[in-house]
Scaffold this motif. Structure first.
Motif: not given
Length: 533
Positions: A62-75, A347-350, A354-356, A427-431
């Motif tokens: 509702q309020f966040g950015h729509s991009s799938e890029k995560n600026t806090q993600q560790v490379e 879809h799997a990545r998405r 969402e879990a992130q 867990g749902a993403a892994m399944a």
């Protein structure tokens, strides 16, 4: 449980045995009660975690950015195993450790205006007094400086007056002959091919609702009600049916089809409430040759339901690759003999993204979602390097690089799956990844295939944007017309044609077509060839 003293114990051995058995039974009941309690507590904690994750995800949507890029993600996985080696034959570009694939940086600043636009020369001269030098001599013009501005003239509306010349014999005053009127897109209508193409492009390409176009025409002192425009679109779509049939044949013969569906609301449907949902099904050919023209086909089809029977109906006896998401409606068709069902890695990545979002990792920490996203990112890095290679080269690189990367992802999944709560987002993403593994990894077996279903999702995007503006279709006929016109416009764009020009050509030529060969000449790739000759 009450504790007994030694004085309370009976002296009779039989009574002692009965007492021990009774206490054992009480202990067993207590342990069973504790187990039930712990199970209920665990289920409630899992439910609370699920609801908390849903709330976080809802707030983000509702309020966040729509991009799938995560600026806090560790490379995590920028190591050499994820890169395409320079030694691989015919691969001109490689990814260096810690770097993204090299791309040309776009030049900043103002871009030149297109050369095909007409130029109108506007001269600016100095006053006569400034043409005289201080010495008294007349100055000579030695050149000029030019600059360009982009100008626009509002739409020019004109009336085509069809004058049909009549001939008669003055001697016998009989035998009148009159020139025939060329076949029109909508007989006995005052809508020209250009007007129909303009309305269709404005609504289905630019997302402009008919009631807004009615207001625009009104400002130009033209009465053109929205219901008249809607009827024109329905009749214009019916005219396009023969071309659609040929495009559908081409798609089913292609051997590689992307498929997806999206919701649409139709107010007047038999046996359904106005607020209920119907669906727009979208099919798109894959890019088997990666050449130009690709002869790409994008087809929209309206149906009142999301039933699996629709998939069978639209695909018929199709044989080849079918790439979809994991919606259950595709499963039966995907298992059919002669069809290879592919999944969508996006879809799997998405789901891991969402879990992130619902459980972001602390700074310096690496979550399971971070690990999955980074491993999948490695697969996409490989695809970004080989996207312009021929299918054979793509196949070789995928076998050399993508297959080992998938093996890493599989190994991590097997290890993490058993230690992750199944009802959590991670867990749902892994399944999802585990369930669809074979379909997700199948793209590595053929260089013509895509890693995901994004081509058809990108084709849906203009429809989704337009839906925000016009919101619903009034009738089934209107929804079918929308599907037809979206099909022609998106197919034209995929083949490098400008939608308005192509629609105007179709509305002009199709009324005169008498044979299948006549219609085939109007297929986008044939029309493109004609325009370049």
């Amino acid at each position: 449980m009450k504790t007994r003293s030694s004085n309370d114990l009976p002296n009779d051995i039989t009574a002692l045995k009965q007492l021990v058995l009774a206490q054992g039974s009480q202990l067993l009941e207590h342990q069973q009660g504790q187990a039930v309690y712990q199970k209920a507590l665990s289920e409630k904690q899992a439910r609370i975690q699920f609801l908390e994750e849903q709330i976080i995800l809802f707030k983000h949507r509702q309020f966040g950015h729509s991009s799938e890029k995560n600026t806090q993600q560790v490379e995590l996985f920028d190591e050499a195993e994820v890169e395409v080696s320079l030694s691989a034959p015919d691969v001109a570009q490689a990814v260096e450790p810690g770097q993204a694939p090299a791309t040309k940086k776009a030049k900043s600043g103002r871009k030149p205006l297109p050369q095909n636009l007409p130029r109108v020369r506007v001269e600016h001269d100095v006053v006569d007094s400034d043409k005289v030098c201080a010495c008294g001599c007349q100055k000579s013009c030695i050149g000029e400086e030019t600059s360009e501005q982009l100008d626009i003239i509002p739409a020019v509306i004109q009336v085509l007056v069809h004058a049909r010349l009549k001939y008669a014999c003055k001697d016998c005053e009989s035998g009148i002959t009159i020139a025939a009127l060329p076949p029109q897109p909508i007989p006995k209508s005052n809508a020209s091919a250009g007007l129909l193409a303009h309305i269709a492009t404005a609504k289905y390409q630019d997302g402009l609702p008919l009631y807004r176009m009615e207001a625009i025409f009104k400002r130009l002192n033209i009465h053109l009600p929205r219901n008249t425009q809607a009827n024109w679109m329905i009749k214009g779509a019916q005219l396009l049916q023969p071309l659609y049939n040929l495009l559908n044949d081409h798609l089913l013969d292609s051997g590689y089809v992307h498929m997806d569906e999206t919701r649409v609301q139709v107010l007047k449907e038999p046996d359904k409430l106005a607020r209920s949902l119907s669906y727009m099904w979208v099919r798109r050919t894959g890019d088997p040759n990666l050449g130009d023209p690709r002869q790409t086909v994008v087809l929209f089809d309206y149906r009142a339901s999301r039933s699996a029977s629709v998939v069978d109906e639209l695909l018929g006896d199709y044989q080849g690759y079918l790439q979809t998401d994991d919606y259950v409606g595709y499963h039966k068709t995907g298992l059919r003999e002669g069809i290879t069902h592919l999944g969508c890695m996006a879809h799997a990545r998405r789901k891991f993204i969402e879990a992130q979002k619902v459980a972001p990792s602390a700074k310096g920490k690496v979550s399971k979602a971070d690990m999955a996203v980074s491993l999948i990112k490695g697969l996409y890095q490989i695809e970004s390097v080989i996207k312009d290679e021929n299918p054979n080269q793509r196949m070789l690189v995928r076998q050399e690089k993508s297959v080992p990367q998938l093996a890493k992802l599989r190994k991590w999944l097997d290890k993490s799956l058993i230690h992750t709560p199944p009802k959590s987002k991670a867990g749902a993403a892994m399944a999802y990844l585990h369930k669809n593994w074979a379909k997700l990894a199948a793209y590595t077996k053929d260089g013509r295939l895509n890693i995901d279903n994004n081509p058809v999702e990108n084709a849906i995007r203009p429809f989704a944007i337009g839906r925000k503006n016009w919101m619903f279709s009034n009738s089934q006929e209107g929804a079918k017309a929308s599907a037809m016109l979206y099909s022609i416009i998106e197919t034209a764009k995929a083949n490098g044609l400008e939608p308005y020009a192509y629609l105007k050509l179709l509305f002009t030529k199709l009324p005169s077509c008498e044979t299948v060969e006549d219609v085939e000449e109007l297929l986008p790739w044939n029309a493109l060839k004609l325009s370049t000759q």
